[in-house]
Write a protein that holds these residues in place. Structure first.
Motif, PDB file in Angstrom:
ATOM      1  N   THR A  28      44.389  39.393  38.167  1.00 43.49           N
ATOM      2  CA  THR A  28      44.469  40.506  37.236  1.00 43.49           C
ATOM      3  C   THR A  28      44.378  41.799  38.032  1.00 43.49           C
ATOM      4  O   THR A  28      43.500  41.931  38.882  1.00 43.49           O
ATOM      5  N   LYS A 103      44.710  46.946  32.450  1.00 41.10           N
ATOM      6  CA  LYS A 103      44.684  45.694  33.206  1.00 41.10           C
ATOM      7  C   LYS A 103      45.914  44.880  32.835  1.00 41.10           C
ATOM      8  O   LYS A 103      46.367  44.904  31.693  1.00 41.10           O
ATOM      9  N   ARG A 105      47.471  40.838  33.710  1.00 38.73           N
ATOM     10  CA  ARG A 105      47.302  39.525  34.341  1.00 38.73           C
ATOM     11  C   ARG A 105      48.686  38.983  34.688  1.00 38.73           C
ATOM     12  O   ARG A 105      49.568  38.933  33.827  1.00 38.73           O
TER      13      ARG A 105
END
Length: 165
Positions: A28, A103, A105
């Motif tokens: 991530t 963020k 991933r």
């Protein structure tokens, strides 16, 4: 192990990258910015990108594109090709822990990585147009070359473990 990337307040606009940290499996990327922003404020004028060099060539082969729909952020993984159009490989999970970061991933198994590679390279980039920028504000982190990210060693097979015991 890599070092997380810190970047100075060197670009106009709210998407000036402050720090990029990578953690977890699948990895991530946490991209922090100097400015506060909302999905609505960057709609159709602000983008964040994490580019990946997985083939050990001079160019980057994949990129995660984070964009605003006006209400929320979306992220997709694209294959960056030279002679044909880029194509979408996968949708990605993205979220905002606060007003200064995002963020994303990126499962590595969605990308082709050379079998003998022990690492890949990545860099983060922000792009912003609008009143704060004369043309387009671009920020690259790190500023010079990509970050060398080690690949996890393949899991040892049970047969190999029993031979070493």
């Amino acid at each position: 192990h890599h070092l997380d990337v810190s970047d100075g307040n060197d670009v106009d606009g709210v998407l000036d990258i402050r720090r990029v940290a990578v953690y977890g499996r699948p990895p991530t990327w946490n991209i922090g910015t100097h400015g506060r922003w909302r999905a609505r404020s960057i709609w159709d004028r602000g983008f964040l990108v994490v580019a990946f060099n997985t083939f050990a060539s001079a160019r980057y082969d994949y990129y995660a594109l984070i964009r605003s729909t006006g209400r929320r952020l979306r992220a997709e993984l694209y294959r960056d090709r030279t002679k044909k159009r880029d194509y979408k490989v996968s949708s990605l999970k993205t979220w905002r822990p606060d007003r200064r970061s995002v963020k994303v991933r990126v499962p590595l198994d969605r990308m082709t990585i050379g079998k003998k590679r022990r690492y890949y390279r990545w860099h983060a980039q922000s792009l912003l147009t609008g009143p704060d920028c004369r043309r387009t504000c671009l920020d690259l982190a790190p500023d010079r070359s990509g970050v060398r990210e080690p690949l996890a060693p393949p899991p040892e097979s049970p047969a190999a473990r029993s031979r070493t015991s």
